[in-house]
Design a protein around this motif. Structure first.
Motif, PDB file in Angstrom:
ATOM      1  N   VAL A 123      26.342  62.986  38.410  1.00 46.30           N
ATOM      2  CA  VAL A 123      24.960  62.565  38.670  1.00 46.30           C
ATOM      3  C   VAL A 123      24.296  62.075  37.386  1.00 46.30           C
ATOM      4  CG1 VAL A 123      22.663  63.351  39.408  1.00 46.30           C
ATOM      5  CG2 VAL A 123      24.698  64.075  40.679  1.00 46.30           C
ATOM      6  N   LEU A 124      24.540  62.789  36.285  1.00 48.29           N
ATOM      7  CA  LEU A 124      23.972  62.380  34.997  1.00 48.29           C
ATOM      8  C   LEU A 124      24.563  61.054  34.531  1.00 48.29           C
ATOM      9  CD1 LEU A 124      23.923  65.804  33.108  1.00 48.29           C
ATOM     10  CD2 LEU A 124      21.963  64.553  34.009  1.00 48.29           C
ATOM     11  N   CYS A 125      25.834  60.821  34.823  1.00 55.69           N
ATOM     12  CA  CYS A 125      26.466  59.549  34.449  1.00 55.69           C
ATOM     13  C   CYS A 125      25.764  58.366  35.117  1.00 55.69           C
ATOM     14  CB  CYS A 125      27.944  59.545  34.860  1.00 55.69           C
ATOM     15  SG  CYS A 125      29.011  60.567  33.835  1.00 55.69           S
ATOM     16  N   ALA A 126      25.247  58.591  36.322  1.00 60.50           N
ATOM     17  CA  ALA A 126      24.659  57.505  37.109  1.00 60.50           C
ATOM     18  C   ALA A 126      23.147  57.403  36.967  1.00 60.50           C
ATOM     19  CB  ALA A 126      25.027  57.694  38.580  1.00 60.50           C
ATOM     20  N   SER A 127      22.571  58.061  35.982  1.00 59.13           N
ATOM     21  CA  SER A 127      21.117  57.976  35.801  1.00 59.13           C
ATOM     22  C   SER A 127      20.717  56.538  35.472  1.00 59.13           C
ATOM     23  CB  SER A 127      20.665  58.921  34.688  1.00 59.13           C
ATOM     24  OG  SER A 127      21.341  58.628  33.482  1.00 59.13           O
ATOM     25  N   LEU A 128      19.611  56.109  36.046  1.00 58.11           N
ATOM     26  CA  LEU A 128      19.164  54.716  35.908  1.00 58.11           C
ATOM     27  C   LEU A 128      18.357  54.519  34.634  1.00 58.11           C
ATOM     28  CD1 LEU A 128      18.026  54.046  39.598  1.00 58.11           C
ATOM     29  CD2 LEU A 128      20.217  53.492  38.543  1.00 58.11           C
ATOM     30  N   LYS A 129      18.518  53.362  34.028  1.00 55.51           N
ATOM     31  CA  LYS A 129      17.790  53.024  32.807  1.00 55.51           C
ATOM     32  C   LYS A 129      17.117  51.653  32.951  1.00 55.51           C
ATOM     33  CE  LYS A 129      19.368  56.676  30.617  1.00 55.51           C
ATOM     34  NZ  LYS A 129      20.433  56.598  29.639  1.00 55.51           N
ATOM     35  N   GLU A 130      16.079  51.451  32.146  1.00 54.93           N
ATOM     36  CA  GLU A 130      15.417  50.157  31.971  1.00 54.93           C
ATOM     37  C   GLU A 130      15.027  49.508  33.300  1.00 54.93           C
ATOM     38  OE1 GLU A 130      18.402  48.205  29.683  1.00 54.93           O
ATOM     39  OE2 GLU A 130      18.081  49.441  27.918  1.00 54.93           O
ATOM     40  N   GLU A 131      15.500  48.273  33.541  1.00 55.72           N
ATOM     41  CA  GLU A 131      15.043  47.499  34.708  1.00 55.72           C
ATOM     42  C   GLU A 131      15.353  48.195  36.023  1.00 55.72           C
ATOM     43  OE1 GLU A 131      15.107  43.040  34.748  1.00 55.72           O
ATOM     44  OE2 GLU A 131      16.531  43.354  33.116  1.00 55.72           O
ATOM     45  N   PHE A 132      16.530  48.775  36.117  1.00 59.61           N
ATOM     46  CA  PHE A 132      16.900  49.433  37.366  1.00 59.61           C
ATOM     47  C   PHE A 132      16.014  50.648  37.633  1.00 59.61           C
ATOM     48  CE2 PHE A 132      20.864  47.212  36.274  1.00 59.61           C
ATOM     49  CZ  PHE A 132      21.069  46.530  37.464  1.00 59.61           C
ATOM     50  N   HIS A 133      15.633  51.342  36.581  1.00 55.30           N
ATOM     51  CA  HIS A 133      14.725  52.476  36.731  1.00 55.30           C
ATOM     52  C   HIS A 133      13.364  52.004  37.248  1.00 55.30           C
ATOM     53  CE1 HIS A 133      12.849  56.337  36.004  1.00 55.30           C
ATOM     54  NE2 HIS A 133      11.906  55.727  35.292  1.00 55.30           N
ATOM     55  N   GLU A 134      12.891  50.869  36.743  1.00 58.11           N
ATOM     56  CA  GLU A 134      11.607  50.313  37.192  1.00 58.11           C
ATOM     57  C   GLU A 134      11.661  49.937  38.667  1.00 58.11           C
ATOM     58  OE1 GLU A 134      10.305  47.124  34.732  1.00 58.11           O
ATOM     59  OE2 GLU A 134      10.534  48.243  32.853  1.00 58.11           O
ATOM     60  N   VAL A 135      12.774  49.305  39.078  1.00 56.29           N
ATOM     61  CA  VAL A 135      12.928  48.928  40.491  1.00 56.29           C
ATOM     62  C   VAL A 135      12.945  50.167  41.376  1.00 56.29           C
ATOM     63  CG1 VAL A 135      14.517  47.902  42.183  1.00 56.29           C
ATOM     64  CG2 VAL A 135      14.104  46.754  39.999  1.00 56.29           C
ATOM     65  N   MET A 136      13.697  51.187  40.969  1.00 52.65           N
ATOM     66  CA  MET A 136      13.773  52.419  41.761  1.00 52.65           C
ATOM     67  C   MET A 136      12.412  53.099  41.827  1.00 52.65           C
ATOM     68  SD  MET A 136      15.922  54.168  43.534  1.00 52.65           S
ATOM     69  CE  MET A 136      15.480  55.576  44.559  1.00 52.65           C
ATOM     70  N   SER A 137      11.681  53.126  40.711  1.00 54.99           N
ATOM     71  CA  SER A 137      10.354  53.755  40.685  1.00 54.99           C
ATOM     72  C   SER A 137       9.394  53.024  41.621  1.00 54.99           C
ATOM     73  CB  SER A 137       9.790  53.753  39.259  1.00 54.99           C
ATOM     74  OG  SER A 137      10.597  54.519  38.400  1.00 54.99           O
ATOM     75  N   THR A 138       9.449  51.702  41.593  1.00 56.44           N
ATOM     76  CA  THR A 138       8.572  50.920  42.476  1.00 56.44           C
ATOM     77  C   THR A 138       8.933  51.150  43.939  1.00 56.44           C
ATOM     78  OG1 THR A 138       8.399  49.228  40.753  1.00 56.44           O
ATOM     79  CG2 THR A 138       7.669  48.610  42.958  1.00 56.44           C
ATOM     80  N   MET A 139      10.238  51.252  44.218  1.00 57.46           N
ATOM     81  CA  MET A 139      10.672  51.512  45.593  1.00 57.46           C
ATOM     82  C   MET A 139      10.122  52.853  46.089  1.00 57.46           C
ATOM     83  SD  MET A 139      12.305  49.000  46.742  1.00 57.46           S
ATOM     84  CE  MET A 139      12.671  49.900  48.202  1.00 57.46           C
ATOM     85  N   ILE A 140      10.167  53.850  45.236  1.00 55.45           N
ATOM     86  CA  ILE A 140       9.650  55.171  45.618  1.00 55.45           C
ATOM     87  C   ILE A 140       8.144  55.086  45.868  1.00 55.45           C
ATOM     88  CG2 ILE A 140       9.273  57.528  44.800  1.00 55.45           C
ATOM     89  CD1 ILE A 140      11.914  57.261  43.250  1.00 55.45           C
ATOM     90  N   LYS A 141       7.443  54.323  45.032  1.00 54.02           N
ATOM     91  CA  LYS A 141       5.999  54.146  45.219  1.00 54.02           C
ATOM     92  C   LYS A 141       5.696  53.466  46.551  1.00 54.02           C
ATOM     93  CE  LYS A 141       4.928  53.856  40.267  1.00 54.02           C
ATOM     94  NZ  LYS A 141       4.495  52.950  39.170  1.00 54.02           N
ATOM     95  N   ILE A 142       6.488  52.454  46.905  1.00 57.22           N
ATOM     96  CA  ILE A 142       6.283  51.755  48.187  1.00 57.22           C
ATOM     97  C   ILE A 142       6.495  52.710  49.346  1.00 57.22           C
ATOM     98  CG2 ILE A 142       7.173  49.936  49.691  1.00 57.22           C
ATOM     99  CD1 ILE A 142       7.889  48.343  47.182  1.00 57.22           C
ATOM    100  N   ILE A 143       7.574  53.475  49.284  1.00 56.41           N
ATOM    101  CA  ILE A 143       7.882  54.418  50.373  1.00 56.41           C
ATOM    102  C   ILE A 143       6.802  55.487  50.475  1.00 56.41           C
ATOM    103  CG2 ILE A 143       9.527  56.179  51.134  1.00 56.41           C
ATOM    104  CD1 ILE A 143      11.729  54.427  49.822  1.00 56.41           C
ATOM    105  N   ASN A 144       6.379  56.025  49.341  1.00 58.07           N
ATOM    106  CA  ASN A 144       5.312  57.034  49.362  1.00 58.07           C
ATOM    107  C   ASN A 144       4.002  56.441  49.871  1.00 58.07           C
ATOM    108  OD1 ASN A 144       7.002  58.999  48.367  1.00 58.07           O
ATOM    109  ND2 ASN A 144       6.401  58.703  46.232  1.00 58.07           N
ATOM    110  N   PHE A 145       3.727  55.192  49.514  1.00 58.35           N
ATOM    111  CA  PHE A 145       2.510  54.527  49.996  1.00 58.35           C
ATOM    112  C   PHE A 145       2.527  54.390  51.517  1.00 58.35           C
ATOM    113  CE2 PHE A 145       0.687  50.343  51.249  1.00 58.35           C
ATOM    114  CZ  PHE A 145      -0.651  50.626  51.013  1.00 58.35           C
ATOM    115  N   LEU A 146       3.675  54.021  52.061  1.00 56.03           N
ATOM    116  CA  LEU A 146       3.775  53.803  53.514  1.00 56.03           C
ATOM    117  C   LEU A 146       3.901  55.110  54.291  1.00 56.03           C
ATOM    118  CD1 LEU A 146       6.224  50.756  53.524  1.00 56.03           C
ATOM    119  CD2 LEU A 146       3.768  50.718  54.005  1.00 56.03           C
ATOM    120  N   ARG A 147       4.541  56.107  53.701  1.00 56.75           N
ATOM    121  CA  ARG A 147       4.818  57.346  54.439  1.00 56.75           C
ATOM    122  C   ARG A 147       3.877  58.486  54.119  1.00 56.75           C
ATOM    123  NH1 ARG A 147      10.198  60.082  56.239  1.00 56.75           N
ATOM    124  NH2 ARG A 147       8.508  61.558  56.535  1.00 56.75           N
ATOM    125  N   ALA A 148       3.533  58.634  52.840  1.00 52.32           N
ATOM    126  CA  ALA A 148       2.859  59.862  52.422  1.00 52.32           C
ATOM    127  C   ALA A 148       1.386  59.700  52.066  1.00 52.32           C
ATOM    128  CB  ALA A 148       3.603  60.464  51.225  1.00 52.32           C
TER     129      ALA A 148
END
Length: 469
Positions: free
Chosen positions: A138-163
């Protein structure tokens, strides 16, 4: 029955299975531990320790709950060490009998000066300690830089729509049902759950177009910002890659999960994934056979350097964490298939480096004899590796070799059992039963998790009837 009677009978059953565990452990030549710490619903820190050993009577490897201990104030390394040592002494186990310990790699566990494992090595210098294989992947697959930003934005979108609003969540589900989308809801991401990231992204991708349509209907600044993010081709390209690569990582994670797994099987799965990464890198530059979402989203003329760089980083991370793994490849091959070991001297070297008591000369001769035994070879083909070493190989003929094999089989590969036990703990002590005492919580957990069965007939014979006056 009254509540008091129910508690007393539960205590009798729990004590009986614990007694069986103690008897089995005391006859074992060695044991291994897996340790982890978490908090219950009332924020009490709970240390959970699992034990793994060869059950001589049943001739099989046994995994069971050694104990649960509430850490009342601090969760420092010395507190964990004291709790584990107390558990061992209480069960009549010499700390030197512990050959290996697996942890989640937290500072309190593995700290150089005051970590629990460091303190345990003071009692037993030959103790083998390593980081949980699942946690490391799991630690090997931790996201960095651009991919981390995309994942963070995706979580924000999902939380905005669901929570963000229950009303908006209901509207989203109604909309998805109305347009007959592939799914009727989004999945929330939970960073603690190993498979959450991949499942969340896969679900979002399957209904991405419907999500865009829904966001267009919302008249808010945040909805407009999220819509612009989803309409950006570069963002969607990265999202497509994340969907595919997390699916591959989830597949690896599922192979590593489960009770009673052999450490050799877990490492074989990791080695296999490392080779797959080389295939993935070439595939990304060609047909994208293993990246169907990328193939659907990204046109052939688009640059994929960002994604091959990500694969390169994954390869380096896996190499840094696993190339120097405590157990060598020949020692692990002894468990998987001893008949494939060609470098006998290299095997004996790895065995003696891991187990200080092992004698290289006798290991070399016994392995040579084993490989020449045609009858045992046929038994190996007809059974699984664990059964072969536990029940078929005669200890009298191969004493040192079977000892090395059984010590290796005894080792935990991960803290999966601890993680699963914490889920059981949260089911037992939930918001509706938050006043459950630590003593009763631990008793309930033992009954829920033990592999031993209460000896009802024996307990009945020992009990005495109490007649009312």
């Amino acid at each position: 029955m009254s509540a008091t009677t129910t508690i007393r009978k539960s205590e009798i059953l729990a004590d009986d299975v614990l007694l069986q565990l103690e008897e089995a452990m005391q006859s074992a030549e060695c044991i291994s531990l897996a340790m982890d710490e978490s908090t219950d619903v009332t924020d009490n820190a709970q240390l959970l320790v699992y034990v793994r050993f060869f059950h001589k009577q049943n001739k099989e490897i046994c995994e069971d709950l050694l104990g649960v201990r509430a850490l009342e104030t601090h969760t420092r390394g010395e507190d964990i060490y004291d709790a584990v040592k107390e558990m061992l002494i209480k069960r009549g186990i010499d700390p030197k009998k512990v050959i290996s310990v697996t942890t989640d790699g937290a500072p309190a566990m593995v700290g150089r000066e005051k970590g629990a494992v460091t303190r345990m090595k003071e009692d037993n210098p030959d103790l083998i300690a390593y980081h949980c294989i699942i946690h490391q992947t799991v630690l090997c697959a931790s996201l960095k830089e651009e991919f981390h930003e995309v994942m963070s934005t995706m979580i924000k979108i999902i939380n905005f729509l669901r929570a963000s609003s229950s009303h908006q969540h209901r509207l989203l589900k109604d909309f998805l049902r109305e347009v007959e989308a592939n799914a009727n809801d989004l999945l929330l991401h939970n960073n603690v759950r190993w498979l959450s990231k991949g499942n969340t992204l896969a679900r979002f991708w399957s209904i991405r177009n419907e999500i865009k349509m829904f966001l267009q209907q919302l008249r808010s600044q945040r909805a407009t910002q999220f819509l612009m993010f989803l309409q950006d081709e570069h963002n969607m390209d990265m999202l497509a890659f994340l969907v595919d690569i997390t699916a591959h990582l989830n597949e690896l994670n599922l192979k590593l999960q489960g009770p009673n797994n052999l450490i050799s099987d877990l490492m074989a799965a990791v080695r296999s994934f490392q080779k797959k990464l080389e295939i993935f890198k070439v595939d990304l530059q060609e047909e994208c056979t293993h990246f169907p979402t990328v193939k659907e989203q990204i046109q052939e003329d688009r640059d994929k350097l960002l994604y091959t760089d990500f694969i390169d980083k994954l390869m380096r991370n896996f190499s840094q964490r696993f190339d120097g793994f405590t157990l060598g490849k020949h020692l692990l091959l002894l468990i998987q298939n001893p008949y494939l070991i060609r470098e006998v001297r290299e095997f004996s070297k790895e065995a003696t480096q891991t187990f200080k008591w092992a004698h290289p000369g006798s290991l070399q001769l016994q392995l040579t004899d084993l490989q020449a035994d045609v009858a045992l070879g046929e038994h190996f083909e007809a059974s699984d590796p664990a059964t072969f070493w536990q029940q078929i190989v005669p200890e009298a003929a191969y004493p040192d070799l079977t000892k090395v094999a059984l010590h290796t089989l005894t080792m935990f590969g991960s803290t999966y059992n601890c993680e699963s036990a914490f889920s059981v703990m949260n089911n037992i002590k939930n918001k509706h039963r938050s006043r459950l005492t630590n003593e009763h919580l631990h008793m309930c957990m033992r009954m829920a998790l033990t592999t031993f069965k209460p000896r009802f007939k024996l307990l009945t014979e020992q009990s005495h009837a109490h007649f009312s006056h």
